[in-house]
Design a protein around this motif. Sequence first.
Motif, PDB file in Angstrom:
ATOM      1  N   UNK A   1      -6.607   2.719  44.203  1.00  0.00           N
ATOM      2  CA  UNK A   1      -5.403   1.910  43.942  1.00  0.00           C
ATOM      3  C   UNK A   1      -4.302   2.730  43.286  1.00  0.00           C
ATOM      4  N   UNK A   2      -4.678   3.770  42.579  1.00  0.00           N
ATOM      5  CA  UNK A   2      -3.667   4.650  41.981  1.00  0.00           C
ATOM      6  C   UNK A   2      -2.873   5.381  43.048  1.00  0.00           C
ATOM      7  N   UNK A   3      -3.566   5.847  44.074  1.00  0.00           N
ATOM      8  CA  UNK A   3      -2.870   6.528  45.177  1.00  0.00           C
ATOM      9  C   UNK A   3      -1.995   5.515  45.921  1.00  0.00           C
ATOM     10  N   UNK A   4      -2.517   4.310  46.101  1.00  0.00           N
ATOM     11  CA  UNK A   4      -1.719   3.276  46.775  1.00  0.00           C
ATOM     12  C   UNK A   4      -0.420   3.020  46.008  1.00  0.00           C
ATOM     13  N   UNK A   5      -0.506   3.036  44.681  1.00  0.00           N
ATOM     14  CA  UNK A   5       0.693   2.769  43.874  1.00  0.00           C
ATOM     15  C   UNK A   5       1.764   3.825  44.102  1.00  0.00           C
ATOM     16  N   UNK A   6       1.342   5.059  44.445  1.00  0.00           N
ATOM     17  CA  UNK A   6       2.327   6.113  44.704  1.00  0.00           C
ATOM     18  C   UNK A   6       3.251   5.731  45.861  1.00  0.00           C
ATOM     19  N   UNK A   7       2.747   4.896  46.761  1.00  0.00           N
ATOM     20  CA  UNK A   7       3.553   4.528  47.923  1.00  0.00           C
ATOM     21  C   UNK A   7       4.710   3.613  47.565  1.00  0.00           C
ATOM     22  N   UNK A   8       4.694   3.077  46.331  1.00  0.00           N
ATOM     23  CA  UNK A   8       5.864   2.306  45.885  1.00  0.00           C
ATOM     24  C   UNK A   8       7.092   3.197  45.793  1.00  0.00           C
ATOM     25  N   UNK A   9       6.816   4.511  45.624  1.00  0.00           N
ATOM     26  CA  UNK A   9       7.927   5.458  45.487  1.00  0.00           C
ATOM     27  C   UNK A   9       8.610   5.734  46.826  1.00  0.00           C
ATOM     28  N   UNK A  10       7.981   5.350  47.951  1.00  0.00           N
ATOM     29  CA  UNK A  10       8.624   5.613  49.226  1.00  0.00           C
ATOM     30  C   UNK A  10       7.695   6.264  50.218  1.00  0.00           C
ATOM     31  N   UNK A  11       7.896   7.540  50.494  1.00  0.00           N
ATOM     32  CA  UNK A  11       7.123   8.286  51.507  1.00  0.00           C
ATOM     33  C   UNK A  11       7.232   7.597  52.864  1.00  0.00           C
ATOM     34  N   UNK A  12       8.473   7.304  53.286  1.00  0.00           N
ATOM     35  CA  UNK A  12       8.695   6.457  54.451  1.00  0.00           C
ATOM     36  C   UNK A  12       7.951   6.889  55.728  1.00  0.00           C
ATOM     37  N   UNK A  13       7.909   8.173  56.077  1.00  0.00           N
ATOM     38  CA  UNK A  13       7.220   8.482  57.344  1.00  0.00           C
ATOM     39  C   UNK A  13       5.701   8.348  57.235  1.00  0.00           C
ATOM     40  N   UNK A  14       5.200   8.091  56.022  1.00  0.00           N
ATOM     41  CA  UNK A  14       3.753   8.009  55.830  1.00  0.00           C
ATOM     42  C   UNK A  14       3.330   6.542  55.781  1.00  0.00           C
ATOM     43  N   UNK A  15       2.354   6.218  56.608  1.00  0.00           N
ATOM     44  CA  UNK A  15       1.905   4.827  56.726  1.00  0.00           C
ATOM     45  C   UNK A  15       0.575   4.662  55.988  1.00  0.00           C
ATOM     46  N   UNK A  16       0.544   3.916  54.852  1.00  0.00           N
ATOM     47  CA  UNK A  16      -0.729   3.787  54.137  1.00  0.00           C
ATOM     48  C   UNK A  16      -1.746   2.938  54.891  1.00  0.00           C
ATOM     49  N   UNK A  17      -2.996   3.352  54.785  1.00  0.00           N
ATOM     50  CA  UNK A  17      -4.128   2.641  55.408  1.00  0.00           C
ATOM     51  C   UNK A  17      -5.132   2.339  54.301  1.00  0.00           C
ATOM     52  N   UNK A  18      -5.684   1.151  54.294  1.00  0.00           N
ATOM     53  CA  UNK A  18      -6.632   0.707  53.260  1.00  0.00           C
ATOM     54  C   UNK A  18      -7.996   1.341  53.555  1.00  0.00           C
ATOM     55  N   UNK A  19      -8.384   2.326  52.760  1.00  0.00           N
ATOM     56  CA  UNK A  19      -9.585   3.110  53.044  1.00  0.00           C
ATOM     57  C   UNK A  19     -10.874   2.335  52.831  1.00  0.00           C
ATOM     58  N   UNK A  74       5.320  14.224  53.892  1.00  0.00           N
ATOM     59  CA  UNK A  74       6.418  13.363  54.366  1.00  0.00           C
ATOM     60  C   UNK A  74       7.464  14.185  55.123  1.00  0.00           C
ATOM     61  N   UNK A  75       7.524  15.482  54.825  1.00  0.00           N
ATOM     62  CA  UNK A  75       8.487  16.353  55.516  1.00  0.00           C
ATOM     63  C   UNK A  75       8.027  16.689  56.928  1.00  0.00           C
ATOM     64  N   UNK A  76       6.717  16.578  57.176  1.00  0.00           N
ATOM     65  CA  UNK A  76       6.186  16.991  58.481  1.00  0.00           C
ATOM     66  C   UNK A  76       6.499  15.987  59.582  1.00  0.00           C
ATOM     67  N   UNK A  77       6.478  14.711  59.248  1.00  0.00           N
ATOM     68  CA  UNK A  77       6.724  13.699  60.266  1.00  0.00           C
ATOM     69  C   UNK A  77       5.833  12.495  60.065  1.00  0.00           C
ATOM     70  N   UNK A  78       5.793  11.638  61.068  1.00  0.00           N
ATOM     71  CA  UNK A  78       5.061  10.380  60.952  1.00  0.00           C
ATOM     72  C   UNK A  78       3.553  10.620  60.984  1.00  0.00           C
ATOM     73  N   UNK A  79       2.864  10.013  60.043  1.00  0.00           N
ATOM     74  CA  UNK A  79       1.397  10.062  60.051  1.00  0.00           C
ATOM     75  C   UNK A  79       0.861   8.926  59.186  1.00  0.00           C
ATOM     76  N   UNK A  80      -0.413   8.608  59.400  1.00  0.00           N
ATOM     77  CA  UNK A  80      -1.100   7.660  58.526  1.00  0.00           C
ATOM     78  C   UNK A  80      -1.716   8.414  57.345  1.00  0.00           C
ATOM     79  N   UNK A  81      -1.817   7.723  56.225  1.00  0.00           N
ATOM     80  CA  UNK A  81      -2.543   8.272  55.074  1.00  0.00           C
ATOM     81  C   UNK A  81      -3.571   7.233  54.630  1.00  0.00           C
ATOM     82  N   UNK A  82      -4.844   7.595  54.732  1.00  0.00           N
ATOM     83  CA  UNK A  82      -5.895   6.688  54.281  1.00  0.00           C
ATOM     84  C   UNK A  82      -5.991   6.782  52.763  1.00  0.00           C
ATOM     85  N   UNK A  83      -5.904   5.623  52.120  1.00  0.00           N
ATOM     86  CA  UNK A  83      -5.876   5.542  50.659  1.00  0.00           C
ATOM     87  C   UNK A  83      -7.184   4.929  50.188  1.00  0.00           C
ATOM     88  N   UNK A  84      -7.857   5.617  49.292  1.00  0.00           N
ATOM     89  CA  UNK A  84      -9.141   5.125  48.783  1.00  0.00           C
ATOM     90  C   UNK A  84      -9.126   4.885  47.282  1.00  0.00           C
TER      91      UNK A  84
END
Lengths: 322, 264
Positions: B90-108, B78-88
């Motif tokens: 549901x536990x990893x997807x839940x981490x995105x509830x915490x924020x990680x704003x520059x990271x865009x989750x993608x449904x793997x 998240x410190x590096x900048x904007x990027x997509x994160x492919x999530x495979x």
Amino acid sequence: MKILAPIDRFDEAERLIQAGADELYGGFVPTGWKDTYTMAGSINKRTFQEAQFESRSEIEDTIRYAHEQKASFFLTLNNDYYSRKQYPLLLNEIEWAVSAGVDALLVADLGLILEVKKRETPIELHLSILSSVMNSQAAAFFKDLGVQRIVLDRTLTLRETERIISNVKDIQFEVFIMYGKCPNIEGLCTFFHRDDPKHVWPCCLKYTISSVPPNSELKETLRAADAQNAWCLNDRGRACGLCAMYDLEKAGIYSLKIAGRGRYTDDKVRAVRMVGEMRRLLASGTDRQGFYRSATDLYKKTFGKTCNPFVCYSPDLRGKIL
Amino acid sequence: MVEKAVYLSDMDKVGNLDEGYDRLYFGVEFCELNIPSFHEAGKAFDTAREHGMSFTFVTPYVTDYGIEKITRLLDELAELGTMEVVVNDYGVLRLFKEGYRPLQPVFGRLLTKQKRGFGLYKGILEYPDELIDYFRSSNVDNDNIRRFLRDSGIERVEMDNLIHGSSVGLEGSGISGSLYVPYGYISTTRFCPWAFEGKSWENLKNMCKKSCSLNVLALDSETMAETIYMRGNTQFFRNDMIPTDEHLLHLGIDRLVYEPDIPV
């Protein structure tokens, strides 16, 4: 810990419950569904008729008997997804299940979970192993959605299982304890179990294995090919996790599941008796090593041979048995 | 316009990045023991930027061991900048509830349910049309799931190029699709044949020599119409029939993800 047993016919209920089953699970493919999608497109993952009740009324009889005996009945609607066209039939099935007194639906499809919650359908949801819960965050994700029980992935080690249970409270956890050990992660496996009368699935076919590129036959490659083919040489239908019951109870597992919809009644009853015998031993206050020894002895006595890593649900315990 | 992405799991290949792609996918989908370090992910991110490419970081299904690794990585990425994160998972997807704003989750593609194994068999066309239609559909056709994805901030789903064809229609849903070619995953295991040897997963964490990178197994059977390819703990099919851009856009798929090698 409860014992959850598979059932395919009403006349199995008495034997299974008398052997020690507290909970039963089974499936039924409605006629309209079967006419349209055939058994290959079963409503509940199992693609052969031996693994299905013949009628709704037979399930209703089973539920009535189970409830009289203080046991429960769960209905499997555990496909990993259903199409838009299938939803009217699926919702009709759920409406009937509620009216029939089914105690819980065994589900895997996120779309279906969201639908049941949206409709506020008054029935418990148990998350199938087909949802591949392998970590605490995933368990919390499904708990947030309102499921009451989670069947943990069968490849988790004891330590991994203990950790999830200790991290996620106020929800029931279930694990597989006997039979049906898939080589693959079932919820992430998309092999098609076609309606083959011999029940030979792609994961246990004997393959001709070669290396790519050709002739790159390093010793690691040859060993991997042998390991891959070993699955078709082992009777994973006799998988067992009895040794782990000692630690599973301490971890807080709520229910122990026996695989085997579609198996012979004697097979199902035998597994329930084995788990029941070990549960009684556990209640008697035996020590850990004594319990492990009794479990391995029971396996050998029942199946006529010792267990091995391919049929073991808890390979992480194997080195700890003295 | 269909975006062209290249998907690499090996750091060595990132150094020799081919031109002609708009985006770099880097990471692993199938093995938590092979999750790249932040150093590797950062280097791949920088390499993509140097080549004028966008960046997508790929994550696998995980146990709590992997969740810890990915939690740390997401904090750092998240410190590096904007990027997509492919999530495979549901536990990893839940981490995105915490924020990680520059990271865009993608449904793997492990969360996008498709009946990938159906087309491997001989004689599948003998089944009724309604069944084949079902086997061409996916969970991402479901309105509840589409709503869930949008509510979770997910705008993209990853899919495989099924041998028996796909009827998934995303156009107008607010969600775009990516199609992986030429390899589609079929199944994955924790009993990795390269490392298993009767040992438990706990032991593998320390013992795995990552020999899955050495070569690939080809599995053939008279029952199957297609060869199954196995790299490490995962089995794949190969489909070289890539739909035209026009057809892809009609289905709401606006990205092709090329796999020069079978992913890990």
